[in-house]
Each structure stands twice: as structure tokens, then as C-alpha cells.
Design a protein around this motif. Structure first.
Motif, PDB file in Angstrom:
ATOM      1  N   GLN A   1      13.998   3.439  -4.732  1.00 17.48           N
ATOM      2  CA  GLN A   1      15.258   3.144  -4.038  1.00 17.48           C
ATOM      3  C   GLN A   1      16.156   4.379  -4.039  1.00 17.48           C
ATOM      4  N   ALA A   2      16.122   5.144  -5.121  1.00 19.80           N
ATOM      5  CA  ALA A   2      16.931   6.356  -5.217  1.00 19.80           C
ATOM      6  C   ALA A   2      16.314   7.506  -4.413  1.00 19.80           C
ATOM      7  N   ASN A   3      14.981   7.575  -4.385  1.00 21.21           N
ATOM      8  CA  ASN A   3      14.275   8.636  -3.669  1.00 21.21           C
ATOM      9  C   ASN A   3      12.993   8.033  -3.096  1.00 21.21           C
ATOM     10  N   PRO A   4      13.007   7.606  -1.833  1.00 25.09           N
ATOM     11  CA  PRO A   4      11.860   6.888  -1.270  1.00 25.09           C
ATOM     12  C   PRO A   4      10.604   7.716  -1.036  1.00 25.09           C
ATOM     13  N   ALA A   5      10.676   9.029  -1.160  1.00 23.23           N
ATOM     14  CA  ALA A   5       9.480   9.864  -0.985  1.00 23.23           C
ATOM     15  C   ALA A   5       8.605   9.744  -2.226  1.00 23.23           C
ATOM     16  N   ALA A   6       7.299   9.547  -2.006  1.00 22.79           N
ATOM     17  CA  ALA A   6       6.370   9.387  -3.124  1.00 22.79           C
ATOM     18  C   ALA A   6       4.978   9.834  -2.693  1.00 22.79           C
ATOM     19  N   THR A   7       4.093   9.880  -3.667  1.00 23.62           N
ATOM     20  CA  THR A   7       2.682  10.167  -3.420  1.00 23.62           C
ATOM     21  C   THR A   7       1.882   9.037  -4.042  1.00 23.62           C
ATOM     22  N   VAL A   8       0.840   8.607  -3.344  1.00 19.04           N
ATOM     23  CA  VAL A   8      -0.054   7.597  -3.906  1.00 19.04           C
ATOM     24  C   VAL A   8      -1.443   8.189  -4.034  1.00 19.04           C
ATOM     25  N   GLU A   9      -2.107   7.850  -5.126  1.00 22.51           N
ATOM     26  CA  GLU A   9      -3.510   8.202  -5.331  1.00 22.51           C
ATOM     27  C   GLU A   9      -4.320   6.948  -5.081  1.00 22.51           C
ATOM     28  N   LEU A  10      -5.273   7.076  -4.169  1.00 24.23           N
ATOM     29  CA  LEU A  10      -6.174   5.983  -3.838  1.00 24.23           C
ATOM     30  C   LEU A  10      -7.586   6.395  -4.219  1.00 24.23           C
ATOM     31  N   GLY A  11      -8.502   5.470  -4.131  1.00 26.49           N
ATOM     32  CA  GLY A  11      -9.885   5.794  -4.440  1.00 26.49           C
ATOM     33  C   GLY A  11     -10.456   6.891  -3.557  1.00 26.49           C
ATOM     34  N   ASP A  12      -9.892   7.054  -2.338  1.00 26.11           N
ATOM     35  CA  ASP A  12     -10.415   8.049  -1.404  1.00 26.11           C
ATOM     36  C   ASP A  12      -9.494   9.255  -1.215  1.00 26.11           C
ATOM     37  N   GLY A  13      -8.542   9.470  -2.097  1.00 28.47           N
ATOM     38  CA  GLY A  13      -7.668  10.640  -1.994  1.00 28.47           C
ATOM     39  C   GLY A  13      -6.202  10.288  -2.172  1.00 28.47           C
ATOM     40  N   THR A  14      -5.343  11.246  -1.847  1.00 33.84           N
ATOM     41  CA  THR A  14      -3.905  11.042  -2.010  1.00 33.84           C
ATOM     42  C   THR A  14      -3.224  10.989  -0.651  1.00 33.84           C
ATOM     43  N   ARG A  15      -2.040  10.361  -0.638  1.00 30.21           N
ATOM     44  CA  ARG A  15      -1.230  10.265   0.575  1.00 30.21           C
ATOM     45  C   ARG A  15       0.230  10.448   0.205  1.00 30.21           C
ATOM     46  N   GLU A  16       0.959  11.089   1.100  1.00 28.84           N
ATOM     47  CA  GLU A  16       2.407  11.165   0.995  1.00 28.84           C
ATOM     48  C   GLU A  16       2.962   9.935   1.714  1.00 28.84           C
ATOM     49  N   VAL A  17       3.892   9.242   1.083  1.00 28.52           N
ATOM     50  CA  VAL A  17       4.443   8.023   1.670  1.00 28.52           C
ATOM     51  C   VAL A  17       5.966   7.992   1.526  1.00 28.52           C
TER      52      VAL A  17
END
Length: 164
Positions: A97-113
Motif C-alpha cells: 500500500q505504501a509502495n505498490p512496486a514489487a517483484t514476484v518469483e514464480l516457478g518459471d522466473g521473476t516478474r516486476e508487478v
């Protein structure tokens, strides 16, 4: 003590120590195996996926990690901002909520969200989608009733950029 003096029993929410222990073990497995075990893709109607969410601490500014279950809604990843069904919002959601930019690690790689809360008809549609997964269904409302406020549905949208 007589039956009249015994304290009344109340319905108990999900056991927080058990949930916290499960997530600690899960995080350790993902860390030790570098994500080869523990990060998984969802299967619609069968199981949730598991991802590792990287946020920035809202007060400290330090990197924070959380493991969350999710399902896919088109290009978006969707999760519930629950705190093991306990009171209060999970720290990862407060950070987003304070900073909506994040990174997710998935089984097939990472994504910026970018994170946002679903609202209105989108929220209703996504809440109903949880019914498609075994173990949730009608229990979701009962579990959510243990929380003091509405449980946010968090949508993690792919970050827009020049290469997207």
C-alpha cells in the motif's frame, strides 16, 4: 467448578502458531532449494500457485520477502491479504500500500508487478473465483468473518514498461 461456572466456549479461528510454523518451514525450503521446491504454478480448480513476493518495507526501506498463494486472472496474479486469518493486515500488504512496486518469483522466473486492491464488481468476481478451488468454497466467508474488516483481494499487475 460446576457447568454453570465454566467459561463459555467460543468458535476458534485457525490456529496462528500452526500457520506461522507452516510458512516458516515453507520459506526455508524455498530458500534452501533456491525456489526449485515450493514455488509452483496454479492449476485452475485444482490448486493455488505459490510465489515469493519481494516488497520494500514501508518504514525501514529494507527488502522484505513473503510467500503467498495465488491464482492467475489473465496476465494478473491474484491473492488475499490475509494474516493467517488473524487480526490486522499482513505486513507485505501494508508495504505494498505504501509502495505498490514489487517483484514476484514464480516457478518459471521473476516478474516486476504493481499491486492494487480489487474493488466493486471485479472484487466480487475474484472472490467468487476462490470457490473454484478445493478447500475454500463456502469456508472462505466463514474464515474471513474472523477478521475485523474486509479481506483485501490483491491484484498484482505486470509492470508497464518500454519493453512490454
Amino acid at each position: 467448578m460446576t457447568a454453570q461456572q465454566a467459561p463459555a466456549k467460543t468458535e476458534r479461528p485457525v490456529q496462528r502458531p500452526l500457520i506461522k510454523t507452516f510458512w516458516a518451514i515453507h520459506r526455508a525450503i524455498v530458500r534452501v532449494t533456491d525456489g526449485r521446491i515450493g514455488l509452483q504454478q496454479p492449476e485452475r480448480g485444482a490448486k493455488f500457485g505459490m510465489l515469493r513476493l519481494h516488497t520494500v518495507g514501508r518504514r525501514s526501506g529494507n527488502s522484505r520477502l513473503a510467500m503467498v498463494g495465488y491464482f492467475e486472472d489473465g496476465p494478473n496474479l491474484v491473492t488475499l491479504a490475509m494474516n493467517g486469518w488473524g487480526k490486522g493486515e499482513p505486513a507485505w500488504w501494508l508495504n505494498l500500500q505504501a509502495n505498490p512496486a514489487a517483484t514476484v518469483e514464480l516457478g518459471d522466473g521473476t516478474r516486476e508487478v504493481r499491486a492494487r486492491a480489487a474493488s466493486g464488481t471485479e472484487r466480487e468476481r475474484l472472490w467468487a473465483t476462490f470457490d473454484d478451488y478445493p478447500g475454500w468454497g463456502s469456508d472462505l466467508g466463514a474464515l474471513a468473518a474472523h477478521r475485523p474488516g474486509e479481506t483485501a483481494i490483491v491484484v498484482l499487475e505486470p509492470k508497464a514498461g518500454p519493453d512490454r
